[in-house]
Design an enzyme around this catalytic site. Structure first.
Site, PDB file in Angstrom:
ATOM      1  N   GLU A 169     -25.846  -8.249  37.369  1.00 51.49           N
ATOM      2  CA  GLU A 169     -26.291  -9.628  37.589  1.00 51.49           C
ATOM      3  C   GLU A 169     -27.187  -9.786  38.807  1.00 51.49           C
ATOM      4  OE1 GLU A 169     -25.759 -12.121  35.445  1.00 51.49           O
ATOM      5  OE2 GLU A 169     -24.864 -10.566  34.186  1.00 51.49           O
ATOM      6  N   ARG A 211     -29.910   0.072  54.564  1.00 51.15           N
ATOM      7  CA  ARG A 211     -29.052  -0.153  53.402  1.00 51.15           C
ATOM      8  C   ARG A 211     -28.463  -1.557  53.488  1.00 51.15           C
ATOM      9  NH1 ARG A 211     -31.517   3.419  51.859  1.00 51.15           N
ATOM     10  NH2 ARG A 211     -30.879   5.402  50.908  1.00 51.15           N
ATOM     11  N   HIS A 256     -36.603  -3.354  47.897  1.00 49.38           N
ATOM     12  CA  HIS A 256     -36.338  -1.951  48.271  1.00 49.38           C
ATOM     13  C   HIS A 256     -37.573  -1.078  48.030  1.00 49.38           C
ATOM     14  CE1 HIS A 256     -32.762   1.021  48.799  1.00 49.38           C
ATOM     15  NE2 HIS A 256     -33.851   1.452  49.424  1.00 49.38           N
TER      16      HIS A 256
END
Length: 238
Positions: A187, A154, A209
């Site tokens: 953003e 993460r 990811h």
């Protein structure tokens, strides 16, 4: 909690350890990032695409004999550790959970020891109140100048400002990240300082990811969840 309050049954992969142990996609991506970083693969590929053929610009390093540190010896950490052993690496780990172990692996006495020992350190801990911001300049500065940091867990586990500074000052040789802080913000990634750094520096690799994003893992998961749903619906009519 909201689902429980409304008496909504959730079908998830939580506690499905046997099934999750069959999903290797994130561990495999971790290894792909390690190889990409230590062998300068993205920069070399880009150079060939624009007409270059300059081998001497992309001399890398062997993995055999190097020290692989595993932060977090859960499902993925154990898989990555096995890959490291196949490549002939020395492998050690640290996990705050003292019950986690592997007979073939040595546990370091502290997280600081793991960071100072490792040539390549890969992160596999969950995001919790304790792990958020865990990897900051205090730990990064304990790494060797020739070492690399990999994160496929993460984003918020790493202080990205500190990591960017370490990469810019050559405190460590490089990093590869599949996760960043603020991935779901409007953003993103243009507001991300570490993303801006990666645009012009080859010692940082970022992927979007994609750790679990393989057709194989998705298919397995979808069939597994469908089977669980079918079993639950059948139990309602029995």
């Amino acid at each position: 909690v909201a689902a429980q309050e409304r008496d909504i049954r959730l079908i998830t992969l939580r506690n499905e350890a046997d099934f999750l142990n069959t999903i290797s996609s994130t561990a495999e991506l971790t290894w792909g990032l390690i190889l990409s970083l230590i062998r300068n693969l993205p920069a070399a590929i880009t150079d060939v695409r624009v007409g270059g053929w300059r081998r001497d610009l992309f001399i890398g390093h062997d993995l055999k004999g190097r020290k692989l540190g595993i932060l977090g010896l859960g499902r993925i950490g154990k898989m990555v550790a096995r890959y490291g052993q196949v490549f002939g690496m020395q492998v050690k780990f640290f996990d705050s959970d003292k019950t986690l172990f592997c007979e073939a692996l040595e546990r370091t006495n502290s997280i600081e020891e793991l960071f100072s020992w490792s040539d390549i350190l890969t992160v596999h801990v969950p995001l919790t109140a304790e792990t958020q911001g865990l990897i900051s300049k205090n730990l990064i500065n304990k790494m060797q100048k020739t070492s690399y940091l990999i994160n496929t867990s993460r984003g918020r586990i790493i202080n990205e400002t500190d990591l960017t500074a370490a990469l810019n000052s050559k405190t460590i040789s490089g990093a590869a990240l599949d996760v960043l802080t603020g991935e779901h913000e409007s953003e993103f990634p243009k507001a991300s300082e570490i993303w801006k750094y990666a645009k012009t520096n080859n010692n940082l690799i970022i992927t979007p990811h994609i750790g679990g994003a393989t057709y194989d893992s998705w298919e397995k998961t979808e069939f597994f969840i469908c089977d669980k749903l079918s079993e639950y619906l059948e139990s309602l009519v029995e």
